[in-house]
Design an enzyme around this catalytic site. Structure first.
Site, PDB file in Angstrom:
ATOM      1  N   ALA A  10       0.805  -1.226   0.000  1.00 51.78           N
ATOM      2  CA  ALA A  10       0.000   0.000   0.000  1.00 51.78           C
ATOM      3  C   ALA A  10       0.837   1.274   0.000  1.00 51.78           C
ATOM      4  O   ALA A  10       0.324   2.344  -0.332  1.00 51.78           O
ATOM      5  CB  ALA A  10      -0.936   0.005   1.205  1.00 51.78           C
ATOM      6  N   ILE A  14       1.153   2.846  -6.860  1.00 52.67           N
ATOM      7  CA  ILE A  14      -0.096   2.210  -7.283  1.00 52.67           C
ATOM      8  C   ILE A  14      -0.896   1.782  -6.063  1.00 52.67           C
ATOM      9  O   ILE A  14      -2.119   1.987  -5.998  1.00 52.67           O
ATOM     10  CB  ILE A  14       0.194   1.028  -8.224  1.00 52.67           C
ATOM     11  N   GLY A  15      -0.239   1.208  -5.065  1.00 51.43           N
ATOM     12  CA  GLY A  15      -0.940   0.799  -3.846  1.00 51.43           C
ATOM     13  C   GLY A  15      -1.612   1.967  -3.156  1.00 51.43           C
ATOM     14  O   GLY A  15      -2.754   1.862  -2.681  1.00 51.43           O
ATOM     15  N   SER A 135       0.664  -7.756 -14.455  1.00 49.25           N
ATOM     16  CA  SER A 135       1.424  -6.909 -15.373  1.00 49.25           C
ATOM     17  C   SER A 135       1.178  -7.369 -16.799  1.00 49.25           C
ATOM     18  O   SER A 135       0.956  -8.564 -17.051  1.00 49.25           O
ATOM     19  CB  SER A 135       2.920  -6.995 -15.065  1.00 49.25           C
ATOM     20  N   TYR A 148      10.399 -11.774 -13.890  1.00 50.86           N
ATOM     21  CA  TYR A 148       9.241 -10.958 -13.526  1.00 50.86           C
ATOM     22  C   TYR A 148       8.025 -11.359 -14.370  1.00 50.86           C
ATOM     23  O   TYR A 148       6.908 -11.480 -13.846  1.00 50.86           O
ATOM     24  CB  TYR A 148       9.573  -9.484 -13.734  1.00 50.86           C
TER      25      TYR A 148
END
Length: 240
Positions: A10, A14-15, A135, A148
């Protein structure tokens, strides 16, 4: 009736955007972070205007005791958003085993184990929603981001499988798959590289964290009550 959501990661850009969007929608929040104490403190200040309850949880999700700490800190739970992550920009041949293990554990093993630990709380509610922030590279793969790409693809596969397993219990599971988003994660790009990327994007620009937050809020809402097992692409038309 009060609604509680857990957001992992968070304190990131983005969080934090997801947290502010959900707080605006009336959610009380469990806010997970690892090392970014300043980021979580700033977020808590920004969330004050929405007048909800916020519980910060510090935990290292790459370790078993970090996952346990999250599970032990959660009481009521209606929604779960997995946003914690760290990009790995390396050729596979240059990536060491420690980095591979870390990435697999952070992005794949820990979300699976945390979900396993918290599912009984969603079952108890008789409904709930889980959203993974994956993603675009987990969908199509990317050179220099092979590990990733693999772990984000694993998140998507897990979400699709879990959605079938828990649907009859009133729990929906979906994925938001961002493309190129304006965050510090992309600071390594030169201006020329950014321009080349934006040229490839149909809408001609990078996305914002707030646009990812809006997608998450939609999937958690009753407006998405008949949507589960889906990947919502937030990529400006870079990949369709």
């Amino acid at each position: 009736m009060s609604k509680w959501a857990l957001i992992t990661g968070a304190s990131g850009e983005i969080g934090s955007a997801i947290a502010k969007t959900l707080a605006k929608e009336g959610y009380h929040l469990y806010l997970h972070y690892f090392q970014n104490q300043k980021g979580i403190e700033t977020l808590l200040q920004e969330l004050e205007e929405f007048n909800q309850e916020y519980i910060p949880i510090q935990a290292d999700l790459s370790k078993e005791d970090g996952m346990d700490r999250i599970a032990e800190s959660i009481f009521q739970l209606d929604a779960l958003v997995f946003c914690a992550g760290k990009e790995l920009n390396k050729l596979l041949i240059d990536t060491n085993r420690v980095e591979i293990d870390f990435s697999v554990h952070l992005h794949l093993s820990s979300p699976i184990k945390v979900t396993q630990a918290l599912l009984p709380k969603l079952y108890k509610q008789g409904k709930g929603s889980i959203v993974f922030i994956a993603s675009i590279w987990g969908e199509i793969g990317a050179a220099v981001e092979t590990v990733y790409s693999a772990v984000k693809g694993g998140q998507i596969a897990f979400a699709k499988a879990l959605s079938k397993e828990v649907a009859r219990s009133g729990i929906r599971v979906n994925v938001v798959s961002p493309g190129v988003i304006q965050t510090r994660m992309n600071e390594f790009l030169t201006e020329e590289e950014k321009a080349d990327l934006e040229y490839e994007i149909a809408l001609g620009r990078m996305g914002t964290p707030e646009e990812v937050g809006d997608a998450v809020a939609f999937l958690l809402s009753e407006k998405a009550s008949y949507i589960t097992g889906e990947v919502l692409k937030v990529n400006g038309g870079l990949f369709t």
